[in-house]
Design a protein around this motif. Structure first.
Motif, PDB file in Angstrom:
ATOM      1  N   PHE A 206      -4.976   2.146  -5.249  1.00  0.00           N
ATOM      2  CA  PHE A 206      -4.886   2.310  -3.802  1.00  0.00           C
ATOM      3  C   PHE A 206      -6.080   1.659  -3.107  1.00  0.00           C
ATOM      4  O   PHE A 206      -5.926   0.936  -2.120  1.00  0.00           O
ATOM      5  CB  PHE A 206      -4.817   3.793  -3.429  1.00  0.00           C
ATOM      6  CG  PHE A 206      -4.607   4.004  -1.950  1.00  0.00           C
ATOM      7  CD1 PHE A 206      -3.338   3.972  -1.412  1.00  0.00           C
ATOM      8  CD2 PHE A 206      -5.688   4.188  -1.103  1.00  0.00           C
ATOM      9  CE1 PHE A 206      -3.138   4.120  -0.051  1.00  0.00           C
ATOM     10  CE2 PHE A 206      -5.503   4.342   0.263  1.00  0.00           C
ATOM     11  CZ  PHE A 206      -4.222   4.313   0.791  1.00  0.00           C
TER      12      PHE A 206
ATOM     13  N   ASP B 146      -0.407   7.347   7.516  1.00  0.00           N
ATOM     14  CA  ASP B 146      -0.377   6.311   6.475  1.00  0.00           C
ATOM     15  C   ASP B 146      -1.311   5.159   6.821  1.00  0.00           C
ATOM     16  O   ASP B 146      -1.976   4.595   5.946  1.00  0.00           O
ATOM     17  CB  ASP B 146       1.056   5.791   6.297  1.00  0.00           C
ATOM     18  CG  ASP B 146       1.999   6.901   5.854  1.00  0.00           C
ATOM     19  OD1 ASP B 146       1.506   8.007   5.548  1.00  0.00           O
ATOM     20  OD2 ASP B 146       3.218   6.672   5.820  1.00  0.00           O
ATOM     21  N   VAL B 147      -1.348   4.816   8.121  1.00  0.00           N
ATOM     22  CA  VAL B 147      -2.200   3.713   8.568  1.00  0.00           C
ATOM     23  C   VAL B 147      -3.674   4.065   8.352  1.00  0.00           C
ATOM     24  O   VAL B 147      -4.475   3.241   7.924  1.00  0.00           O
ATOM     25  CB  VAL B 147      -1.943   3.400  10.053  1.00  0.00           C
ATOM     26  CG1 VAL B 147      -2.864   2.286  10.531  1.00  0.00           C
ATOM     27  CG2 VAL B 147      -0.490   3.018  10.261  1.00  0.00           C
TER      28      VAL B 147
ATOM     29  N   VAL C  27       0.821  -1.208   0.000  1.00  0.00           N
ATOM     30  CA  VAL C  27       0.000   0.000   0.000  1.00  0.00           C
ATOM     31  C   VAL C  27       0.859   1.263   0.000  1.00  0.00           C
ATOM     32  O   VAL C  27       0.574   2.224  -0.714  1.00  0.00           O
ATOM     33  CB  VAL C  27      -0.968   0.015   1.217  1.00  0.00           C
ATOM     34  CG1 VAL C  27      -1.920   1.195   1.130  1.00  0.00           C
ATOM     35  CG2 VAL C  27      -1.757  -1.283   1.279  1.00  0.00           C
TER      36      VAL C  27
ATOM     37  N   HIS D 228     -14.408  -2.661   7.148  1.00  0.00           N
ATOM     38  CA  HIS D 228     -13.598  -2.185   6.032  1.00  0.00           C
ATOM     39  C   HIS D 228     -14.421  -2.083   4.744  1.00  0.00           C
ATOM     40  O   HIS D 228     -14.470  -1.051   4.101  1.00  0.00           O
ATOM     41  CB  HIS D 228     -12.404  -3.128   5.840  1.00  0.00           C
ATOM     42  CG  HIS D 228     -11.182  -2.432   5.340  1.00  0.00           C
ATOM     43  ND1 HIS D 228      -9.907  -2.809   5.661  1.00  0.00           N
ATOM     44  CD2 HIS D 228     -11.045  -1.372   4.533  1.00  0.00           C
ATOM     45  CE1 HIS D 228      -9.043  -2.015   5.070  1.00  0.00           C
ATOM     46  NE2 HIS D 228      -9.707  -1.142   4.368  1.00  0.00           N
TER      47      HIS D 228
ATOM     48  N   GLU E  50      -9.234   6.297   0.708  1.00  0.00           N
ATOM     49  CA  GLU E  50      -8.787   7.499  -0.011  1.00  0.00           C
ATOM     50  C   GLU E  50      -7.277   7.557  -0.131  1.00  0.00           C
ATOM     51  O   GLU E  50      -6.574   7.366   0.852  1.00  0.00           O
ATOM     52  CB  GLU E  50      -9.233   8.746   0.760  1.00  0.00           C
ATOM     53  CG  GLU E  50     -10.706   8.818   1.040  1.00  0.00           C
ATOM     54  CD  GLU E  50     -11.008   9.757   2.210  1.00  0.00           C
ATOM     55  OE1 GLU E  50     -10.059  10.374   2.741  1.00  0.00           O
ATOM     56  OE2 GLU E  50     -12.175   9.858   2.582  1.00  0.00           O
TER      57      GLU E  50
ATOM     58  N   HIS F  70      -4.970   6.023   6.131  1.00  0.00           N
ATOM     59  CA  HIS F  70      -5.316   5.891   4.706  1.00  0.00           C
ATOM     60  C   HIS F  70      -5.423   4.424   4.319  1.00  0.00           C
ATOM     61  O   HIS F  70      -6.388   4.006   3.681  1.00  0.00           O
ATOM     62  CB  HIS F  70      -4.253   6.581   3.841  1.00  0.00           C
ATOM     63  CG  HIS F  70      -4.469   8.067   3.711  1.00  0.00           C
ATOM     64  ND1 HIS F  70      -5.447   8.595   2.903  1.00  0.00           N
ATOM     65  CD2 HIS F  70      -3.865   9.107   4.303  1.00  0.00           C
ATOM     66  CE1 HIS F  70      -5.423   9.918   2.993  1.00  0.00           C
ATOM     67  NE2 HIS F  70      -4.472  10.258   3.846  1.00  0.00           N
ATOM     68  N   ALA F  71      -4.417   3.633   4.743  1.00  0.00           N
ATOM     69  CA  ALA F  71      -4.363   2.231   4.311  1.00  0.00           C
ATOM     70  C   ALA F  71      -5.497   1.413   4.919  1.00  0.00           C
ATOM     71  O   ALA F  71      -5.929   0.423   4.346  1.00  0.00           O
ATOM     72  CB  ALA F  71      -3.012   1.623   4.691  1.00  0.00           C
ATOM     73  N   THR F  72      -5.990   1.841   6.095  1.00  0.00           N
ATOM     74  CA  THR F  72      -7.037   1.072   6.764  1.00  0.00           C
ATOM     75  C   THR F  72      -8.424   1.567   6.389  1.00  0.00           C
ATOM     76  O   THR F  72      -9.425   1.023   6.830  1.00  0.00           O
ATOM     77  CB  THR F  72      -6.816   1.127   8.298  1.00  0.00           C
ATOM     78  OG1 THR F  72      -5.432   0.924   8.558  1.00  0.00           O
ATOM     79  CG2 THR F  72      -7.592   0.048   9.031  1.00  0.00           C
ATOM     80  N   GLY F  73      -8.492   2.600   5.580  1.00  0.00           N
ATOM     81  CA  GLY F  73      -9.788   3.061   5.090  1.00  0.00           C
ATOM     82  C   GLY F  73     -10.537   3.972   6.048  1.00  0.00           C
ATOM     83  O   GLY F  73     -11.739   4.163   5.905  1.00  0.00           O
TER      84      GLY F  73
ATOM     85  N   LEU G 131       0.679   4.977  -1.988  1.00  0.00           N
ATOM     86  CA  LEU G 131       0.425   6.210  -1.229  1.00  0.00           C
ATOM     87  C   LEU G 131       1.518   7.251  -1.495  1.00  0.00           C
ATOM     88  O   LEU G 131       1.230   8.437  -1.718  1.00  0.00           O
ATOM     89  CB  LEU G 131       0.359   5.857   0.262  1.00  0.00           C
ATOM     90  CG  LEU G 131      -0.016   6.972   1.232  1.00  0.00           C
ATOM     91  CD1 LEU G 131      -0.929   6.419   2.316  1.00  0.00           C
ATOM     92  CD2 LEU G 131       1.211   7.572   1.907  1.00  0.00           C
TER      93      LEU G 131
END
Lengths: 230, 71
Positions: free
Chosen positions: A196, B61-62, A28, A114, A124, B64-67, A32
């Motif tokens: 993403f 960052d977490v 990821v 999720h 996002e 964003h990555a975790t939604g 990003l």
């Protein structure tokens, strides 16, 4: 009894969190970082010149990426605490809890925490246009709670009334709609945004399957230890 | 003819005993379960949702990555 909850959740959350933190760094984080080049204006989409899709990305940053792994562990430990609480209620209603059945609980957790919010508020990339964060957080929590109740009704309900209510609870947040921005101003190419979201959801599924399985395993193991100690 | 219940040393009350044990087990872990769930919600609120600058930057960052909705 409290220690059984805390110990199994800590083990499951920390162990799953380390693995997930690393998976996020591999799959990821590069997407990003790529998006941030557009967010900062270093790269410009549809500018005068075509932009390479393969820029040099910043490498591993001990402070930034280390914090990410720590916060991933904390986040999934929080999820693990909620998971073992739900598992204990499920066990009281006759569900078997172990590492194998935990996989199913993990998939349910992924859907609730999720996939359900991500169905309308997609994960996002940095730089996308979005509505006020507080409003989106309210919608996020409401959607997650509705999905948790819905999945519980699907799993433990015994009649069509329960299953129908579950379907309504799953659909309602998306029919009502999430807070959306007034206009689209995101500078990031759609290819990066789509990748993403796909990566975030994919790693999320792996994450939750691991978490559910670990939580089920440690929950059962701590229960056996407690039984032997008596 | 000997009564089977007397042979195995049970008087029928063991049925209620088992039920009571199961019920008290359920009751005894209801509070810890709620405690664990509340602690978990507090933890993900802290790591995923509180907008304080230091927390936001560290967890950026977490989130964003975790939604999570991030900023």
């Amino acid at each position: 009894m409290t220690s059984r909850f805390l110990v199994s959740a800590l083990f499951a959350g920390a162990l799953a969190g380390v693995i997930i933190g690393l998976l996020q760094l591999v799959f990821v984080q590069p997407v990003l970082l790529h998006a941030e080049l557009y967010e900062s204006g270093e790269l410009v989409h549809f500018g005068a010149e075509a932009v390479s899709a393969h820029p040099v990305l910043p490498g591993f940053d001990l402070m930034r990426d280390g914090l990410s792994v720590i916060f991933t562990m904390l986040t999934y430990t929080g999820y693990a605490l909620i998971m073992v609480a739900a598992m204990s209620f499920g066990e009281d209603r006759g569900a078997r809890i172990d590492g194998r059945w935990g996989i199913l609980w993990g998939v349910a957790g992924f859907v609730a925490f999720h996939l359900a919010p991500g169905f309308t508020l997609a994960p996002e990339v940095p730089g996308v246009a979005a509505a006020d964060v507080a409003l989106r957080q309210v919608w996020w929590f409401a959607t997650v709670i509705a999905a948790c109740v819905a999945l519980w009704l699907l799993a433990f309900g015994h009649n069509w009334a329960a299953w129908g209510a579950a379907a309504l609870l799953l659909a309602a947040p998306h029919l009502i709609g999430a807070p959306e921005p007034e206009s689209f101003t995101g500078p990031v190419p759609t290819e990066i945004g789509a990748l993403f979201a796909a990566r975030a959801l994919g790693v999320g599924l792996v994450a939750w399957v691991l978490l559910g399985s670990f939580a089920g395993y440690f929950w059962q193991r701590e229960g056996e230890h407690a039984a032997q100690a008596v | 003819m000997r009564n089977l219940k007397q042979v195995v040393g049970c008087d029928g009350k063991e049925m209620t005993m088992t039920t009571m044990t199961a019920k008290s087990l359920t009751a005894s872990r209801f509070v810890p379960a709620i405690f664990a769930a509340v602690l978990g919600i507090a933890l993900i609120t802290l790591t995923g949702h509180v907008q304080a600058a230091a927390l936001h930057d560290a967890a950026h960052d977490v989130r964003h990555a975790t939604g999570f909705p991030c900023h």
